[in-house]
Design an enzyme around this catalytic site. Sequence first.
Site, PDB file in Angstrom:
ATOM      1  N   LYS A  78      56.868   3.477  46.304  1.00 14.68           N
ATOM      2  CA  LYS A  78      55.939   4.585  46.561  1.00 14.68           C
ATOM      3  C   LYS A  78      55.559   5.338  45.277  1.00 14.68           C
ATOM      4  O   LYS A  78      54.436   5.795  45.144  1.00 14.68           O
ATOM      5  CB  LYS A  78      56.491   5.541  47.623  1.00 14.68           C
ATOM      6  CG  LYS A  78      57.822   6.140  47.299  1.00 14.68           C
ATOM      7  CD  LYS A  78      58.372   6.888  48.492  1.00 14.68           C
ATOM      8  CE  LYS A  78      59.661   7.630  48.188  1.00 14.68           C
ATOM      9  NZ  LYS A  78      60.612   7.035  47.266  1.00 14.68           N
TER      10      LYS A  78
ATOM     11  N   ARG B 279      62.075  15.312  51.710  1.00 16.71           N
ATOM     12  CA  ARG B 279      63.073  14.290  52.046  1.00 16.71           C
ATOM     13  C   ARG B 279      63.952  14.728  53.214  1.00 16.71           C
ATOM     14  O   ARG B 279      64.798  13.962  53.654  1.00 16.71           O
ATOM     15  CB  ARG B 279      63.968  14.047  50.834  1.00 16.71           C
ATOM     16  CG  ARG B 279      63.696  12.748  50.089  1.00 16.71           C
ATOM     17  CD  ARG B 279      64.589  12.729  48.864  1.00 16.71           C
ATOM     18  NE  ARG B 279      64.837  11.427  48.344  1.00 16.71           N
ATOM     19  CZ  ARG B 279      64.270  10.931  47.247  1.00 16.71           C
ATOM     20  NH1 ARG B 279      63.372  11.617  46.597  1.00 16.71           N
ATOM     21  NH2 ARG B 279      64.615   9.750  46.810  1.00 16.71           N
TER      22      ARG B 279
ATOM     23  N   ARG C 230      65.902  -2.845  38.558  1.00 19.69           N
ATOM     24  CA  ARG C 230      64.999  -1.885  37.895  1.00 19.69           C
ATOM     25  C   ARG C 230      65.609  -1.439  36.564  1.00 19.69           C
ATOM     26  O   ARG C 230      66.794  -1.165  36.477  1.00 19.69           O
ATOM     27  CB  ARG C 230      64.794  -0.667  38.801  1.00 19.69           C
ATOM     28  CG  ARG C 230      63.906   0.399  38.167  1.00 19.69           C
ATOM     29  CD  ARG C 230      63.341   1.352  39.167  1.00 19.69           C
ATOM     30  NE  ARG C 230      64.335   2.236  39.757  1.00 19.69           N
ATOM     31  CZ  ARG C 230      64.024   3.132  40.702  1.00 19.69           C
ATOM     32  NH1 ARG C 230      62.787   3.249  41.150  1.00 19.69           N
ATOM     33  NH2 ARG C 230      64.965   3.903  41.212  1.00 19.69           N
TER      34      ARG C 230
ATOM     35  N   ARG D 207      69.150   3.133  35.583  1.00 21.45           N
ATOM     36  CA  ARG D 207      69.439   4.467  36.079  1.00 21.45           C
ATOM     37  C   ARG D 207      70.841   4.486  36.673  1.00 21.45           C
ATOM     38  O   ARG D 207      71.231   3.544  37.356  1.00 21.45           O
ATOM     39  CB  ARG D 207      68.416   4.844  37.169  1.00 21.45           C
ATOM     40  CG  ARG D 207      67.256   5.653  36.652  1.00 21.45           C
ATOM     41  CD  ARG D 207      66.165   5.792  37.665  1.00 21.45           C
ATOM     42  NE  ARG D 207      66.565   6.395  38.926  1.00 21.45           N
ATOM     43  CZ  ARG D 207      65.721   6.738  39.899  1.00 21.45           C
ATOM     44  NH1 ARG D 207      64.429   6.530  39.746  1.00 21.45           N
ATOM     45  NH2 ARG D 207      66.144   7.269  41.019  1.00 21.45           N
TER      46      ARG D 207
ATOM     47  N   ARG E 197      72.445   5.934  48.817  1.00 21.67           N
ATOM     48  CA  ARG E 197      71.108   6.557  48.901  1.00 21.67           C
ATOM     49  C   ARG E 197      70.367   6.070  50.146  1.00 21.67           C
ATOM     50  O   ARG E 197      69.658   6.833  50.791  1.00 21.67           O
ATOM     51  CB  ARG E 197      70.299   6.243  47.631  1.00 21.67           C
ATOM     52  CG  ARG E 197      70.794   7.024  46.426  1.00 21.67           C
ATOM     53  CD  ARG E 197      70.293   6.426  45.129  1.00 21.67           C
ATOM     54  NE  ARG E 197      68.866   6.538  44.940  1.00 21.67           N
ATOM     55  CZ  ARG E 197      68.174   5.759  44.110  1.00 21.67           C
ATOM     56  NH1 ARG E 197      68.776   4.813  43.410  1.00 21.67           N
ATOM     57  NH2 ARG E 197      66.876   5.932  43.981  1.00 21.67           N
TER      58      ARG E 197
HETATM   59  P1  AMP Z   1      63.931   9.435  43.238  1.00 26.90           P
HETATM   60  O1  AMP Z   1      63.519   9.244  41.828  1.00 26.90           O
HETATM   61  O2  AMP Z   1      62.825   9.951  44.103  1.00 26.90           O
HETATM   62  O3  AMP Z   1      64.610   8.226  43.821  1.00 26.90           O
HETATM   63  O4  AMP Z   1      65.027  10.624  43.237  1.00 26.90           O
HETATM   64  C1  AMP Z   1      66.237  10.482  42.510  1.00 26.90           C
HETATM   65  C2  AMP Z   1      67.270  11.470  43.001  1.00 26.90           C
HETATM   66  O5  AMP Z   1      66.799  12.816  42.832  1.00 26.90           O
HETATM   67  C3  AMP Z   1      67.620  11.391  44.501  1.00 26.90           C
HETATM   68  O6  AMP Z   1      68.571  10.383  44.784  1.00 26.90           O
HETATM   69  C4  AMP Z   1      68.188  12.788  44.729  1.00 26.90           C
HETATM   70  O7  AMP Z   1      69.477  12.928  44.159  1.00 26.90           O
HETATM   71  C5  AMP Z   1      67.246  13.655  43.900  1.00 26.90           C
HETATM   72  N1  AMP Z   1      66.062  14.039  44.705  1.00 26.90           N
HETATM   73  C6  AMP Z   1      64.791  13.598  44.540  1.00 26.90           C
HETATM   74  N2  AMP Z   1      63.961  14.139  45.438  1.00 26.90           N
HETATM   75  C7  AMP Z   1      64.722  14.953  46.219  1.00 26.90           C
HETATM   76  C8  AMP Z   1      64.454  15.773  47.333  1.00 26.90           C
HETATM   77  N3  AMP Z   1      63.221  15.888  47.848  1.00 26.90           N
HETATM   78  N4  AMP Z   1      65.494  16.447  47.897  1.00 26.90           N
HETATM   79  C9  AMP Z   1      66.739  16.362  47.384  1.00 26.90           C
HETATM   80  N5  AMP Z   1      67.060  15.595  46.337  1.00 26.90           N
HETATM   81  C10 AMP Z   1      66.078  14.887  45.735  1.00 26.90           C
END
Ligand code: AMP
Length: 206
Positions: free
Chosen positions: A13, A85, A119, A152, A163
């Site tokens: 996404k 989220r 990744r 990462r 996750r």
């Molecule tokens: P992403 O890059 O979107 O996969 O986000 C990486 C990490 O950031 C997630 O696993 C969460 O630890 C934190 N994170 C990102 N977006 C949110 C959100 N909307 N609410 C809470 N934690 C978030």
Amino acid sequence: MRLIFLGPPGSGKGTQAERIAKIFNLQFISIGDILREEIKLETLLGKRVKPYIENGALVPDKLILEIMRKRISNNQGFVLDGFPRTIKQAMGLDEITKVDKVVYFKCNSDTIVKRLSNRRICPQCAKVYNLITNPPTDDEICDNCKTKLKQREDDKEHTIRKRIKIYKSETLPLLNFYKKKSILEEVDASSGVDEVYLRLKEVLSG
Ligand code: AMP
């Protein structure tokens, strides 16, 4: 156009959101990128959120909503990647602005684990690679800036599984939330980037 791209981690996404933002001239807001930048700069916020992110846990809603309130502008269209989220965040977003469409990127867990564990990211210029579908020319070296690529911390298999579990319990209920508002669209996100992009464009122009 005010869009939310919703889906499991690794559904692509973020990649699609960046493309769509460019062609429709929308503000691209990735909360994950914002948080990682804070960590990189070692800010107070970065220090607070680092343990959550490295463990694959969600950062508390209140903190996320504070950040998003400052970022979302009511004057320009946007595409949100990674927010909301949780139901609490979605309700908070309703107080900030109106959303036109929510696109759900449907993708199964095996595909997600395969994508995320392959990744790699350039720590210098943030370019994202996949060792199988989109590898760098030189072994794990960034094509752009020749920096050694990194995985990462939260893309290690154990954390990926965590996750996905959190996604299922906290984020999947949002599908019903937006279905009830009749703004939910679905895209099969299991194929390649270009194919998904074509489907996405159809959905957005409909
Ligand atoms: P992403 O890059 O979107 O996969 O986000 C990486 C990490 O950031 C997630 O696993 C969460 O630890 C934190 N994170 C990102 N977006 C949110 C959100 N909307 N609410 C809470 N934690 C978030």
